[in-house]
Design an enzyme around this catalytic site. Structure first.
Site, mmCIF file in Angstrom:
data_model
loop_
_atom_site.group_PDB
_atom_site.id
_atom_site.type_symbol
_atom_site.label_atom_id
_atom_site.label_comp_id
_atom_site.label_asym_id
_atom_site.label_seq_id
_atom_site.Cartn_x
_atom_site.Cartn_y
_atom_site.Cartn_z
ATOM 1 N N CYS A 101 0.839 -1.066 0.084
ATOM 2 C CA CYS A 101 -0.063 0.023 0.036
ATOM 3 C C CYS A 101 0.869 1.008 0.266
ATOM 4 O O CYS A 101 1.760 1.343 0.966
ATOM 5 C CB CYS A 101 -1.141 -0.410 1.517
ATOM 6 S SG CYS A 101 -2.227 1.220 1.410
ATOM 7 N N GLU A 102 0.514 2.027 -0.614
ATOM 8 C CA GLU A 102 1.228 3.394 -0.731
ATOM 9 C C GLU A 102 1.136 4.351 0.289
ATOM 10 O O GLU A 102 1.894 5.073 0.491
ATOM 11 C CB GLU A 102 1.154 3.695 -2.284
ATOM 12 C CG GLU A 102 -0.270 4.964 -2.535
ATOM 13 C CD GLU A 102 -0.291 5.450 -4.111
ATOM 14 O OE1 GLU A 102 -1.008 6.033 -4.056
ATOM 15 O OE2 GLU A 102 0.605 4.743 -4.825
ATOM 16 N N HIS A 103 0.216 4.325 0.871
ATOM 17 C CA HIS A 103 -0.020 4.962 1.420
ATOM 18 C C HIS A 103 0.530 4.575 3.659
ATOM 19 O O HIS A 103 0.828 5.604 4.133
ATOM 20 C CB HIS A 103 -1.818 5.090 2.622
ATOM 21 C CG HIS A 103 -2.661 5.241 0.701
ATOM 22 N ND1 HIS A 103 -3.982 5.167 0.829
ATOM 23 C CD2 HIS A 103 -1.991 6.386 -0.037
ATOM 24 C CE1 HIS A 103 -4.004 5.648 -0.618
ATOM 25 N NE2 HIS A 103 -3.106 6.356 -0.798
ATOM 26 N N HIS A 104 0.964 3.691 3.494
ATOM 27 C CA HIS A 104 1.230 3.093 4.614
ATOM 28 C C HIS A 104 2.900 2.015 4.564
ATOM 29 O O HIS A 104 3.078 1.689 5.382
ATOM 30 C CB HIS A 104 0.672 2.231 6.085
ATOM 31 C CG HIS A 104 -0.673 3.310 5.519
ATOM 32 N ND1 HIS A 104 -1.814 3.421 5.348
ATOM 33 C CD2 HIS A 104 -0.346 4.467 7.095
ATOM 34 C CE1 HIS A 104 -2.321 4.054 5.606
ATOM 35 N NE2 HIS A 104 -2.136 4.839 7.072
ATOM 36 N N GLN A 123 -4.903 -0.302 -4.696
ATOM 37 C CA GLN A 123 -6.213 -1.154 -5.243
ATOM 38 C C GLN A 123 -6.985 -0.805 -6.598
ATOM 39 O O GLN A 123 -6.851 -2.283 -7.251
ATOM 40 C CB GLN A 123 -6.948 -2.297 -4.352
ATOM 41 C CG GLN A 123 -6.985 -3.679 -5.106
ATOM 42 C CD GLN A 123 -8.156 -4.535 -3.985
ATOM 43 O OE1 GLN A 123 -8.407 -4.158 -3.024
ATOM 44 N NE2 GLN A 123 -9.212 -4.770 -4.334
ATOM 45 N N HIS A 151 -6.552 -5.547 2.896
ATOM 46 C CA HIS A 151 -5.119 -4.654 3.577
ATOM 47 C C HIS A 151 -4.920 -4.810 4.584
ATOM 48 O O HIS A 151 -5.537 -4.524 5.702
ATOM 49 C CB HIS A 151 -5.470 -3.863 3.333
ATOM 50 C CG HIS A 151 -5.962 -3.659 1.641
ATOM 51 N ND1 HIS A 151 -5.148 -2.525 0.771
ATOM 52 C CD2 HIS A 151 -6.964 -3.730 0.647
ATOM 53 C CE1 HIS A 151 -5.960 -2.857 -0.544
ATOM 54 N NE2 HIS A 151 -6.734 -3.271 -0.291
ATOM 55 N N CYS A 203 -3.269 -2.523 6.868
ATOM 56 C CA CYS A 203 -3.427 -1.302 6.857
ATOM 57 C C CYS A 203 -4.613 -1.178 7.775
ATOM 58 O O CYS A 203 -4.735 0.062 8.918
ATOM 59 C CB CYS A 203 -3.028 -0.075 5.751
ATOM 60 S SG CYS A 203 -4.131 -0.889 4.310
#
Length: 211
Positions: free
Chosen positions: A101-104, A142, A170, A172
């Site tokens: 995941c590019e956020h976390h 995703q 996920h 996250c």
């Protein structure tokens, strides 16, 4: 008849390979140092036995998990597209995928289901899994991953339609945040006849979701 590669091209290829290896080594060094800094800032002693090689291992792991940035669909499909008079649906389901995941920067993982309607062209079945691999080995969300896979197949084969469904969990959501252990996310992209024809879409979903 043998075709010889000019020496200049051979040398250029060797030089380019050496340059790429040097760049990879340099990048690895920078990533390793960054991980050392992160561990130190978290309060760890990077000199203790258990962590001596952790920054290097983590750097190598991150390079592997994001290797899709250096790969393209053209690289794997050029010799695997064949002329074939077949127009019925082709489905490859339950393709395992793992991404970050590019956020976390934590994993999400699950399965991809792919179908296409050939337009006089078919592709080696394993190449569909390779396309999933290329785009999942990048920092992702995703929704984008689903669209990239569908678009890559559509551009390469020019089929009458493409459908991609991804089911994923996920970390996250599981390890942090709302911490919902059993939550899963389903995304889909329908192109061509899969988008325009409800019966075609229904057939794909029925075949794909059947356990």
């Amino acid at each position: 008849m043998a075709i010889l590669t000019p020496l200049s091209q051979q040398f250029t290829t060797g030089e380019e390979k050496h340059s790429e290896d040097a760049a990879d080594s340099n990048n690895l060094c920078h990533i390793e140092k960054a991980y050392s800094t992160i561990l130190s800032e978290l309060g760890e002693d990077v000199a203790r036995e258990g962590l001596l090689r952790t920054p290097l291992r983590a750097a190598k792991a991150m390079q592997f998990l994001t290797k899709g940035y250096k790969e393209t669909t053209q690289d794997i499909l050029n010799d695997a597209i064949f002329d074939e008079n077949h127009e019925e649906m082709v489905i490859v389901k339950d393709i395992d995928l793992f991404s970050l995941c590019e956020h976390h920067l934590v994993p999400f993982y699950g399965k991809a289901h792919i179908a296409y309607l050939p337009n006089k062209k078919v592709v080696g079945l394993s190449k569909l899994a390779r396309i999933v691999e290329i785009y999942s080995r990048r920092l992702q969300v995703q929704e984008r991953l689903t669209k990239q896979i569908a678009s890559a197949i559509s551009e390469a084969l020019e089929p009458a339609g493409v459908a991609v469904v991804i089911e994923a969990a996920h970390m996250c959501m599981v390890m942090r945040g709302v911490q919902k252990m059993n939550a899963s996310t389903v995304t889909s992209v329908m192109l061509g006849r899969f988008h325009d024809d409800p019966e075609v879409r229904k057939e794909f979903l029925a075949l794909t979701m059947k356990k």
